[in-house]
Each structure stands twice: as structure tokens, then as C-alpha cells.
Scaffold this motif. Structure first.
Motif: not given
Length: 300
Positions: A68, A71, A75
């Protein structure tokens, strides 16, 4: 709530394989990495890494959180990139005004640096006389412009904000066989009997010569009026006379011309960058301004 910096640290440990390698990659000390990791485990409520003699391996929870984290960090990087694009630092355009002696000496160095830093910015440059450059600034045809002035006639325009970049000395040009060609420095008083080559059309360097000569106690004898500095150098090279020029005008030096310092006996000019008062400046424009100032700080 999980801390994004600590997630970055966890991901670095998982990818690098050890606290020491993660610390090196992130620019932290190993002890700081360990402290932040312990805090992250308290936030997560469970162990994230198994410690053993050969280093650390992620627990199941650690692997999930690292996935996570990867990611989230990607982003965030994408968001920062998009904001930079919107602000104009990576995309967009900027227009700049300049004049020939600076356009052929200092400016290419700044342009090279700007294009290295911001390759996707469309940079447009207009070269002209100073009165044309000021008019383009006032009419918004250029975002900023390089200008120059001397102590007796400063740029005085309430519509412009000026930043001084550097001082451009006035130097002496003599032929390679001239009696002074081997000198590093001369004074204007040493030049009273010399014939002079000047710029035609009331060029500012003519006033520089007149003021310097009068201060040194003589009136210069004019042998030739040149249309540009290349023509002036050509006539200097064959011994028709000597000439004054801003140092930036001598970057493309004639092989049979020597450039000599006049010390403080001839006035220098200021090289400036100007923008219009009250202008809303884009990120691309602000970045160009910074590059001009940075380049000027090392220019000589």
C-alpha cells in the motif's frame, strides 16, 4: 492515522533489505530509521518486520503495508508532478527580451541551464534595441527582458521592477602589434594621442569614450565610425585605431585584437533583468528569473 514518512521508511527497508541501506537511501541515520519504524509498528498495532541476525524480513502485515505504501507514494509523486505541470514549471512558455552583446555572451549560458532544468518549457527570445525592449515589456509582448544602464542614465521607469545581474566593465581593444598589446591594464590618460574607432549613430559607448577622455584630460580623435563591434574589431586589428567596448562584446574576439583592462578609468554598465510592475508571474517565468540570477553569480 498512519504517517506517510514512516510508510516511506518501511518501504525502503523492505526494498533495500536492511535498516542501514534504507538509511543511506533516504539520507537518515540508522538510529533515526529504527525509531521511526518502532513508531510505525505502534501505529499499526503489530510487528511489521522480523528481526534476525542477517537483517530484517517483512511480516505478512509488513508486506501488505509496504504494498500500500508503494501505491500511496507513487500517487503522491504523480500529484506533485501534475501540480508542477499546472504551475508551468514543467510545461508552459515564457518570453524574454535581450540585446546583441548579452545575447551572444551571457544569455546562452543561462538558456542552456534553463533548458537542462525545464526541457518542456517553450522559451521564446526577442532581441532588440533597449527602447524596443522596454516597449515590449510595457505592452506585455515579453514577460521579462535583459536591459543595461550607466551611472549617469539609469533605467528610470515606475512600470518596471529591476534586478541587477552583474557589472559589465568597459575594456580597451587594440591591435595585436599595438605598443600596448602586451599590457594587462592601461589608464585612459595613456591614450590621449591615439586615434579612436567608435560606434556610429550615437551609440552609448561613444558617451563612455567622451566622459572617460574628458576625465583623463583630452579630447579623442575619431578615425572611424563602425556599425557594430565586429566591424570595430576588424578596423582595430589592422591598426586604424583603438576602441572601447563592454567586455561582453568581446566574447567573439578577433584573432588580431587584444582586450585590455582600463581599471576604474572607464565606467562600467549594469546588466539588469526587468519585469512589469504588478505582473502576475508564472512559475516558468519565476524559474527563468532564478536561472538568470544564478548564472550571473558565476559569470565573469
Amino acid at each position: 492515522m498512519l504517517d506517510i514518512k514512516r510508510l516511506q521508511i518501511l518501504l525502503a527497508i523492505v526494498e533495500e533489505g536492511s535498516v542501514t541501506s534504507a538509511a543511506s537511501a533516504l539520507g537518515y541515520t540508522p538510529s533515526a530509521i529504527s525509531q521511526q519504524l518502532l513508531r510505525l509498528e505502534r501505529e499499526a498495532g503489530q510487528p511489521l518486520l522480523d528481526r534476525h541476525a542477517r537483517g530484517m524480513t517483512p511480516t505478512d502485515a509488513g508486506l501488505v503495508l509496504a504494498t500500500h505504501a508503494r501505491k500511496v507514494l507513487r500517487q503522491l509523486a504523480a500529484a506533485e508532478s501534475d501540480l508542477a505541470d499546472i504551475a508551468g514549471v514543467r510545461r508552459g512558455s515564457v518570453t524574454l527580451g535581450t540585446f546583441p552583446t548579452i545575447g551572444s555572451s551571457f544569455l546562452p549560458l543561462a538558456v542552456r541551464r534553463y533548458k537542462e532544468l525545464y526541457p518542456n518549457i517553450a522559451l521564446t527570445i526577442h532581441s532588440g534595441r533597449e527602447d524596443d525592449l522596454v516597449r515590449m515589456l510595457e505592452e506585455g509582448k515579453v514577460a521579462m527582458s535583459l536591459l543595461w544602464d550607466y551611472a549617469w542614465e539609469r533605467v528610470d521607469n515606475d512600470e518596471l521592477v529591476l534586478t541587477e545581474l552583474f557589472t559589465d566593465p568597459t575594456v580597451l581593444l587594440v591591435g595585436a602589434t599595438h605598443r600596448l598589446a602586451r599590457r594587462r591594464t592601461v589608464r585612459m590618460a595613456d591614450l590621449a594621442e591615439e586615434p579612436w574607432i567608435i560606434r556610429a549613430g550615437g551609440h552609448p559607448v561613444v558617451e563612455v569614450l567622451q566622459r572617460s577622455a574628458v576625465a583623463a584630460g583630452f579630447n579623442p580623435t575619431i578615425a572611424f565610425q563602425a556599425n557594430d563591434y565586429q566591424e570595430a574589431q576588424a578596423m582595430v586589428s589592422v591598426g586604424l585605431g583603438i576602441a572601447l567596448a563592454p567586455r561582453t562584446a568581446t566574447v567573439n574576439q578577433h584573432p588580431d585584437v587584444r582586450v585590455i583592462s582600463l581599471g576604474d578609468t572607464a565606467p562600467p554598465r549594469r546588466i539588469l533583468v526587468a519585469h512589469r510592475t504588478g505582473r502576475v508571474r508564472s512559475a516558468a517565468e519565476l524559474a527563468l528569473h532564478d536561472v538568470l540570477v544564478e548564472t550571473a553569480s558565476t559569470y565573469s
